[in-house]
Design an enzyme around this catalytic site. Structure first.
Site, short mmCIF file in Angstrom:
data_model
loop_
_atom_site.label_atom_id
_atom_site.label_comp_id
_atom_site.label_asym_id
_atom_site.label_seq_id
_atom_site.Cartn_x
_atom_site.Cartn_y
_atom_site.Cartn_z
N ASP A 71 37.68 43.54 33.80
CA ASP A 71 36.96 43.62 35.06
C ASP A 71 35.71 42.75 34.94
OD1 ASP A 71 36.28 44.67 37.68
OD2 ASP A 71 34.70 45.77 36.67
N SER A 72 35.12 42.47 36.08
CA SER A 72 33.86 41.72 36.08
C SER A 72 32.74 42.52 35.41
CB SER A 72 33.47 41.39 37.51
OG SER A 72 33.41 42.58 38.28
N TYR A 83 31.51 39.14 40.39
CA TYR A 83 32.49 38.12 40.75
C TYR A 83 32.61 38.02 42.29
CZ TYR A 83 34.64 37.82 36.01
OH TYR A 83 34.91 37.61 34.67
N GLY A 84 32.28 39.12 42.97
CA GLY A 84 32.57 39.24 44.40
C GLY A 84 31.96 38.18 45.28
N CYS A 127 39.81 44.10 38.27
CA CYS A 127 38.88 43.61 39.28
C CYS A 127 39.66 43.10 40.51
CB CYS A 127 38.07 42.47 38.67
SG CYS A 127 36.93 41.70 39.82
N ASN A 128 39.33 43.63 41.67
CA ASN A 128 40.01 43.20 42.90
C ASN A 128 39.78 41.73 43.18
OD1 ASN A 128 40.89 45.79 44.87
ND2 ASN A 128 39.52 46.27 43.18
N THR A 129 38.54 41.27 42.97
CA THR A 129 38.22 39.87 43.27
C THR A 129 38.99 38.94 42.33
OG1 THR A 129 36.01 40.67 43.85
CG2 THR A 129 36.32 38.29 43.74
N GLU A 149 26.35 51.53 41.59
CA GLU A 149 25.78 51.36 40.25
C GLU A 149 24.39 51.99 40.14
OE1 GLU A 149 26.29 47.61 38.35
OE2 GLU A 149 28.42 47.53 38.89
N CYS A 207 38.16 47.61 46.15
CA CYS A 207 37.12 47.21 45.18
C CYS A 207 37.02 48.32 44.15
CB CYS A 207 35.78 47.02 45.90
SG CYS A 207 34.40 46.69 44.78
N THR A 208 36.77 47.91 42.92
CA THR A 208 36.72 48.87 41.81
C THR A 208 35.73 50.02 42.03
OG1 THR A 208 35.16 47.32 40.80
CG2 THR A 208 37.43 47.32 39.95
N1 DGL Z 1 35.01 44.43 40.25
C1 DGL Z 1 34.71 43.82 41.52
C2 DGL Z 1 35.91 43.99 42.45
O1 DGL Z 1 36.67 44.93 42.33
C3 DGL Z 1 33.44 44.35 42.14
C4 DGL Z 1 32.18 43.91 41.43
C5 DGL Z 1 31.98 42.40 41.47
O2 DGL Z 1 31.67 41.85 42.55
O3 DGL Z 1 32.14 41.78 40.43
O4 DGL Z 1 36.10 43.20 43.33
#
Ligand code: DGL
Length: 272
Positions: free
Chosen positions: A15-16, A47-48, A78-80, A157, A189-190
């Site tokens: 994940d990011s 990452y978003g 990570c979704n992104t 967070e 999103c996570t």
């Molecule tokens: N983990 C990212 C996601 O699920 C969210 C946090 C980020 O922007 O890195 O998209």
């Protein structure tokens, strides 16, 4: 390690940063025999808000770190990163790669009765249209509506998931989706599983929330079984954690995402 021992290798999860621990938590609960190695790219989060090219480069570097640790399967939590880098990782790595978008999309398609589905995520995930494309590929008759909710990540967070400030911001972000009469909303999103209660109270009881983390854990179970890769067990599973920036914040904030069992994390050298 002999090839017959492949099923005893760990699952790699990346994940990011911290958020992917929601996915790891569900994987650990669904697959209690599986060892895991988690890498949070905390030095380069978020990452978003980054470009596709940057995310692909980061994802590649992080994936190589995990593959070098003899993982049997990679989960892009990570979704992104799933939205932008999954094809690249699948075409270059020789382990199965599972992202969070396809399992979440499948769960949404199964859940909707009216064919009107909302998706929320980071700016990058929404810009990529990855969820909408995945949903349409499964059922072209479904109409999708999207909304980026970039403030949700820092609010979670900060530990403000249940705070009234977050409820006000959620009401504002989700007001457009409410006018579209959706019956299903993908938490793309996570961090959003930690906002389930807030989002549910804004959307009301008629909107079903889809947790991509849960759907992904089910998909990992399915892929391991289908490929004969499931760990037969015999000892308690171990979970190793790596981060690309100093571990302190990851350990403090991360226990809200993962629960007990997150006690130490090592520094990983990733990238150039
Ligand atoms: N983990 C990212 C996601 O699920 C969210 C946090 C980020 O922007 O890195 O998209």
């Amino acid at each position: 390690m002999l090839s017959k021992d492949i099923n005893r290798r760990p699952i790699g999860v990346f994940d990011s940063g911290i958020g992917g621990l929601t996915v790891l938590r569900d994987i650990a609960a669904t697959l209690p025999n599986e060892d895991t190695i988690y890498l949070g790219d905390t030095a380069r989060v978020p990452y978003g808000s980054k470009s596709r090219e940057t995310i692909i480069r980061y994802a590649r570097e992080v994936a190589y770190f995990l593959v070098a640790r003899q993982i049997k399967l990679l989960v892009v939590a990570c979704n992104t990163a799933s939205a932008f880098a999954l094809d690249e990782l699948r075409s270059t790595l020789d382990v199965p790669v599972i992202g969070v978008i396809e399992p979440g999309a499948r769960a949404a398609v199964r859940a909707t009765k009216t064919g009107r589905v909302g998706v929320i995520g980071t700016e990058g995930t929404i810009r990529s249209s990855a969820y909408c494309k995945a949903i349409k590929a499964l059922n072209p008759a479904i109409t999708t509506f999207t909304q980026a909710c970039p403030l949700f990540v820092p609010l979670v967070e900060e530990g403000w998931a249940g705070d009234e400030v977050t409820a006000v911001i959620a009401a504002r972000y989700l007001s457009g989706l409410k006018t579209h009469d959706i019956d299903t909303l993908v938490l793309g999103c996570t961090h959003y599983p930690l906002l389930k209660d807030t989002i549910a109270s804004v959307m009301g009881p008629d909107v079903r929330l889809i947790d991509s983390a849960e759907a992904t854990a089910e998909e990992v179970l399915r892929v391991l079984s289908a490929n004969g890769l499931a760990n037969p067990g015999g000892k308690s599973a171990s979970h190793a954690f790596f981060v690309t920036d100093s571990p302190e914040r990851f350990l403090t904030v991360g226990s809200r995402f993962f629960g007990p069992g997150l006690e130490k994390a090592a520094l990983a050298a990733v990238g150039a």
